[in-house]
Design an enzyme around this catalytic site. Structure first.
Site, PDB file in Angstrom:
ATOM      1  N   HIS A 150      31.183  17.934  28.693  1.00  0.00           N
ATOM      2  CA  HIS A 150      32.065  19.098  28.839  1.00  0.00           C
ATOM      3  C   HIS A 150      32.877  18.981  30.116  1.00  0.00           C
ATOM      4  O   HIS A 150      33.430  19.969  30.586  1.00  0.00           O
ATOM      5  CB  HIS A 150      31.229  20.382  28.851  1.00  0.00           C
ATOM      6  CG  HIS A 150      30.448  20.539  27.580  1.00  0.00           C
ATOM      7  ND1 HIS A 150      30.901  21.292  26.521  1.00  0.00           N
ATOM      8  CD2 HIS A 150      29.280  19.981  27.185  1.00  0.00           C
ATOM      9  CE1 HIS A 150      30.014  21.211  25.529  1.00  0.00           C
ATOM     10  NE2 HIS A 150      29.033  20.418  25.915  1.00  0.00           N
TER      11      HIS A 150
ATOM     12  N   ARG B  99      16.358   0.816  50.217  1.00  0.00           N
ATOM     13  CA  ARG B  99      16.655   1.265  48.854  1.00  0.00           C
ATOM     14  C   ARG B  99      15.707   0.670  47.811  1.00  0.00           C
ATOM     15  O   ARG B  99      15.820   0.981  46.626  1.00  0.00           O
ATOM     16  CB  ARG B  99      18.120   0.963  48.515  1.00  0.00           C
ATOM     17  CG  ARG B  99      18.538  -0.472  48.753  1.00  0.00           C
ATOM     18  CD  ARG B  99      20.057  -0.602  48.770  1.00  0.00           C
ATOM     19  NE  ARG B  99      20.524  -1.947  49.078  1.00  0.00           N
ATOM     20  CZ  ARG B  99      20.663  -2.427  50.311  1.00  0.00           C
ATOM     21  NH1 ARG B  99      20.334  -1.700  51.354  1.00  0.00           N
ATOM     22  NH2 ARG B  99      21.121  -3.652  50.520  1.00  0.00           N
TER      23      ARG B  99
ATOM     24  N   LYS C  32      26.018   4.290  61.625  1.00  0.00           N
ATOM     25  CA  LYS C  32      24.986   4.693  62.589  1.00  0.00           C
ATOM     26  C   LYS C  32      25.477   4.467  64.018  1.00  0.00           C
ATOM     27  O   LYS C  32      25.229   5.256  64.906  1.00  0.00           O
ATOM     28  CB  LYS C  32      23.680   3.935  62.339  1.00  0.00           C
ATOM     29  CG  LYS C  32      23.009   4.294  61.002  1.00  0.00           C
ATOM     30  CD  LYS C  32      21.635   3.644  60.844  1.00  0.00           C
ATOM     31  CE  LYS C  32      21.005   3.933  59.499  1.00  0.00           C
ATOM     32  NZ  LYS C  32      19.665   3.409  59.308  1.00  0.00           N
TER      33      LYS C  32
ATOM     34  N   GLU D  83      19.344  11.363  61.803  1.00  0.00           N
ATOM     35  CA  GLU D  83      19.147  12.526  60.923  1.00  0.00           C
ATOM     36  C   GLU D  83      17.663  12.847  60.791  1.00  0.00           C
ATOM     37  O   GLU D  83      17.241  14.004  60.885  1.00  0.00           O
ATOM     38  CB  GLU D  83      19.722  12.246  59.524  1.00  0.00           C
ATOM     39  CG  GLU D  83      21.234  12.106  59.452  1.00  0.00           C
ATOM     40  CD  GLU D  83      21.718  10.678  59.650  1.00  0.00           C
ATOM     41  OE1 GLU D  83      20.985   9.878  60.295  1.00  0.00           O
ATOM     42  OE2 GLU D  83      22.821  10.359  59.181  1.00  0.00           O
TER      43      GLU D  83
ATOM     44  N   GLU E 238      25.206  -0.145  47.722  1.00  0.00           N
ATOM     45  CA  GLU E 238      24.803  -0.635  49.043  1.00  0.00           C
ATOM     46  C   GLU E 238      24.412  -2.112  48.956  1.00  0.00           C
ATOM     47  O   GLU E 238      24.560  -2.864  49.909  1.00  0.00           O
ATOM     48  CB  GLU E 238      23.646   0.206  49.586  1.00  0.00           C
ATOM     49  CG  GLU E 238      23.473   0.037  51.092  1.00  0.00           C
ATOM     50  CD  GLU E 238      22.460   1.005  51.703  1.00  0.00           C
ATOM     51  OE1 GLU E 238      22.179   2.057  51.100  1.00  0.00           O
ATOM     52  OE2 GLU E 238      21.951   0.696  52.773  1.00  0.00           O
TER      53      GLU E 238
HETATM   54  C1  G6Q Z   1      18.749   1.388  52.559  1.00  0.00           C
HETATM   55  C2  G6Q Z   1      19.527   1.596  53.767  1.00  0.00           C
HETATM   56  C3  G6Q Z   1      19.537   3.001  54.310  1.00  0.00           C
HETATM   57  C4  G6Q Z   1      18.231   3.418  55.000  1.00  0.00           C
HETATM   58  C5  G6Q Z   1      18.450   4.730  55.724  1.00  0.00           C
HETATM   59  C6  G6Q Z   1      17.203   5.249  56.398  1.00  0.00           C
HETATM   60  O1  G6Q Z   1      18.602   0.333  52.015  1.00  0.00           O
HETATM   61  O2  G6Q Z   1      19.220   0.674  54.731  1.00  0.00           O
HETATM   62  O3  G6Q Z   1      19.848   3.924  53.307  1.00  0.00           O
HETATM   63  O4  G6Q Z   1      17.201   3.527  54.075  1.00  0.00           O
HETATM   64  O5  G6Q Z   1      19.476   4.580  56.655  1.00  0.00           O
HETATM   65  O6  G6Q Z   1      16.698   4.323  57.298  1.00  0.00           O
HETATM   66  P1  G6Q Z   1      15.263   4.480  57.922  1.00  0.00           P
HETATM   67  O7  G6Q Z   1      14.259   4.429  56.837  1.00  0.00           O
HETATM   68  O8  G6Q Z   1      15.134   3.361  58.896  1.00  0.00           O
HETATM   69  O9  G6Q Z   1      15.231   5.831  58.595  1.00  0.00           O
END
Ligand code: G6Q
Length: 555
Positions: free
Chosen positions: A388, A272, A516, A216, A357
């Site tokens: 509401h 995260r 992925k 993405e 996660e």
């Molecule tokens: C977070 C996950 C996941 C990750 C994204 C983006 O703990 O592993 O949400 O942050 O898939 O990954 P990249 O930073 O590697 O693009």
């Protein structure tokens, strides 16, 4: 972790909680409040600028004692220290989780593979500081020598939700001249809508990807670069407009990002948990480095509390144990996050990722299947709007979802009596959830309204609110960088403590990795390219066919 070979559910401490719950399940919280006029004081704790009232829970002093016993048996204090010491708490990937090092304000060294990582952390902060200063003071300008007006962060998941939350939470601290936008989704509408409103001459793109391998993010970056090149920019000006944050600098260089425009990330920071690293750059650019450092300081204050306070006063530990209590002993499988603060409206989305996660796992650290429930479904939204809408289910629905009500004592925007009204709404919700309304009260209310006996008979039972629904109230002075930092760190640590109790790896995400992997094969088929073998199920094969037909027909 090691509990002398016994499964969690076989522990005496677990069984004691099972017994205690059956003794408590017919007690109404109304009674508990009547019995103990000091209940608020007895179940109240404060740290790092946050206050927690947890008196509106299905607990007695004994419940808390038994929960603390379980925490000690699961070696929570030792595991807290293990995380801070850089032990490989991410067991499946065999690495530490050191987001706490990113906000450490102490001189203590933090070792990873025999090397102190703190100099790199400080260097990166200094580089961020210089970069932020150059952009905000308009020294770093776009290709036509105009100062930047817009920052577009391209990243997804952990490289998106945390910074987006913090940027929105600290909107009152934004530098007037710089707007911040986030592009995450591979839905082309997302980037189209962002690009529609900005000017390439004055836009800075931050490419945020720990792996620099996320489809993405890379596809959106290609679109941003093409847009830049087709709207006045040129290849040799890309260096002025594209900056990356990644743990894989070579991949970013190969992609076309100038080496000097790359900020580091590290394997020992989970996505995260990364908003405290250079992934926080979009936030730092909008609120300034001083405020970004205050955010880190707030988180650090919570880290110290977490590491040093006794379990009984330890906010993350208390919240974690209450979650375990409902999840494992009362059959709750959801937990609501209800910020009564417009600026914190992104909190449920961030905590959803953080918690689900981290603890959405079904095997223990040793790889054995669990025979108890782990992470709940995290959901929520801003109050009072939710009142509401979905609060109906909290009041009268059949599923149990404890809720955290989060509210500042003061607002950034005093408008008429709004804040007092907002506060009253918040408190009256937690009160109603706790007290409910008995049938006798419902009848009396209808009679007082002058309803006919037939109406009273017909309506009374519909108006009964069972009550006895648990909630926490989290308060702070105002949503400042410090309090927001402490608040997010509080939930990070709560999540970890629950992971310790459930004996799961809170820092891996194999389910996310699966998504992925799978997408690639289907994409090849959608694009009509050859892919190995047949699609194994008729549903997926049929849906691929539908897409292909539509595209062959030129739609
Ligand atoms: C977070 C996950 C996941 C990750 C994204 C983006 O703990 O592993 O949400 O942050 O898939 O990954 P990249 O930073 O590697 O693009």
């Amino acid at each position: 972790m090691a509990k002398a070979g016994k499964r969690l559910t076989q522990l005496d401490e677990w069984q004691a909680l099972v017994d205690h719950q059956s003794g408590l399940q017919h007690t109404h919280m109304r009674e508990l409040f009547t019995k103990d006029p000091q209940r608020f004081r007895h179940f109240f704790s404060e740290a790092a600028g946050l206050s927690l009232d947890y008196s509106k829970n299905l607990i007695t002093q004994e419940s808390m004692t038994l929960l603390m016993d379980l925490a000690r048996r699961c070696r929570v204090p030792e595991r807290i220290e293990a995380m801070f010491q850089g032990e490989a708490v991410n067991t499946s990937e065999q690495r530490p989780a050191l987001h706490v090092a990113l906000r450490s304000q102490s001189d203590e060294a933090v070792q990873v593979d025999g090397r102190d990582i703190m100099p790199e952390v400080r260097d990166t902060l200094a580089r961020m500081e210089e970069f932020v200063w150059r952009v905000r003071s308009t020294q770093w300008r776009g290709f036509s020598n105009k100062p930047f007006t817009d920052v577009v962060s391209i990243g997804i998941g952990g490289s998106f939700l945390g910074p987006k939350l913090v940027s929105a939470a600290l909107k009152p601290y934004w530098h007037g001249q710089i707007n911040c936008h986030y592009v995450a989704n591979i839905d082309g509408s997302h980037i189209t809508e962002v690009l529609r409103h900005i000017n390439p001459e004055t836009t800075l793109f931050l490419i945020q990807s720990k792996s620099f391998h996320t489809q993405e993010t890379l596809e959106n970056t290609k679109v941003a670069r093409e847009w830049f090149l087709h709207n006045g920019g040129s290849e040799d000006q890309i260096g002025k407009h594209f900056v990356a944050v990644t743990a894989k600098p070579q991949a970013a260089i190969d992609f076309g990002i100038a080496e000097q425009n790359i900020f580091p990330m590290w394997d020992w920071v989970g996505g995260r948990y990364s908003l405290w690293s250079a992934i926080g750059l979009p936030t730092a650019l909008t609120i300034g480095m001083e405020n970004f450092r205050a955010l880190l300081a707030g988180a650090y204050a919570m880290d110290r509390h977490f590491r040093e306070a006794p379990l009984e006063q330890n906010l993350p530990v208390i919240l974690a144990l209450l979650g375990v209590w409902y999840n494992n002993f009362w059959g709750a499988d959801a937990h609501a996050i209800l910020p009564y603060d417009h600026y914190l409206r992104g909190l449920p989305a961030h905590l959803q990722q953080l918690d689900m996660e981290s603890n959405g796992k079904c095997v223990t650290n040793a790889g054995d299947p669990v025979d108890y429930q782990t992470g709940p479904i995290i959901w929520g939204g801003a109050g009072a709007n939710g009142q509401h809408a979905y609060h109906q289910l909290l009041h009268q629905g059949t599923c149990l979802s404890p809720a955290d009500f989060i509210i500042p004592l003061r607002t950034h925007n005093p408008v008429a009596n709004h804040h007092a009204i907002l506060f009253a709404n918040c408190l009256s919700q937690t009160q109603a959830l706790m007290q409910g309304k008995t049938e006798a009260e419902a009848r009396a209310e209808l009679e007082a309204q002058g309803r006919s006996p037939a109406d009273v008979e017909r309506l009374a039972r519909h108006k009964v609110i069972p009550g006895n629904k648990p909630s926490n109230t989290l308060l702070f002075e105002r949503a400042t960088p410090r309090t927001v930092g402490a608040l997010i760190a509080l939930y990070e640590h709560k999540t970890y403590v629950q992971g310790v109790i459930w004996d799961v790896d809170s820092f891996d995400q194999w389910g996310v990795e699966l998504g992925k992997q799978l997408g690639e094969d289907i994409l090849q088929r959608l694009l009509g390219k050859t892919a190995d073998g047949e699609v194994s199920d008729s549903s997926t094969a049929g849906l691929i066919e539908l897409f292909r037909n539509r595209h062959h027909n030129g739609h």
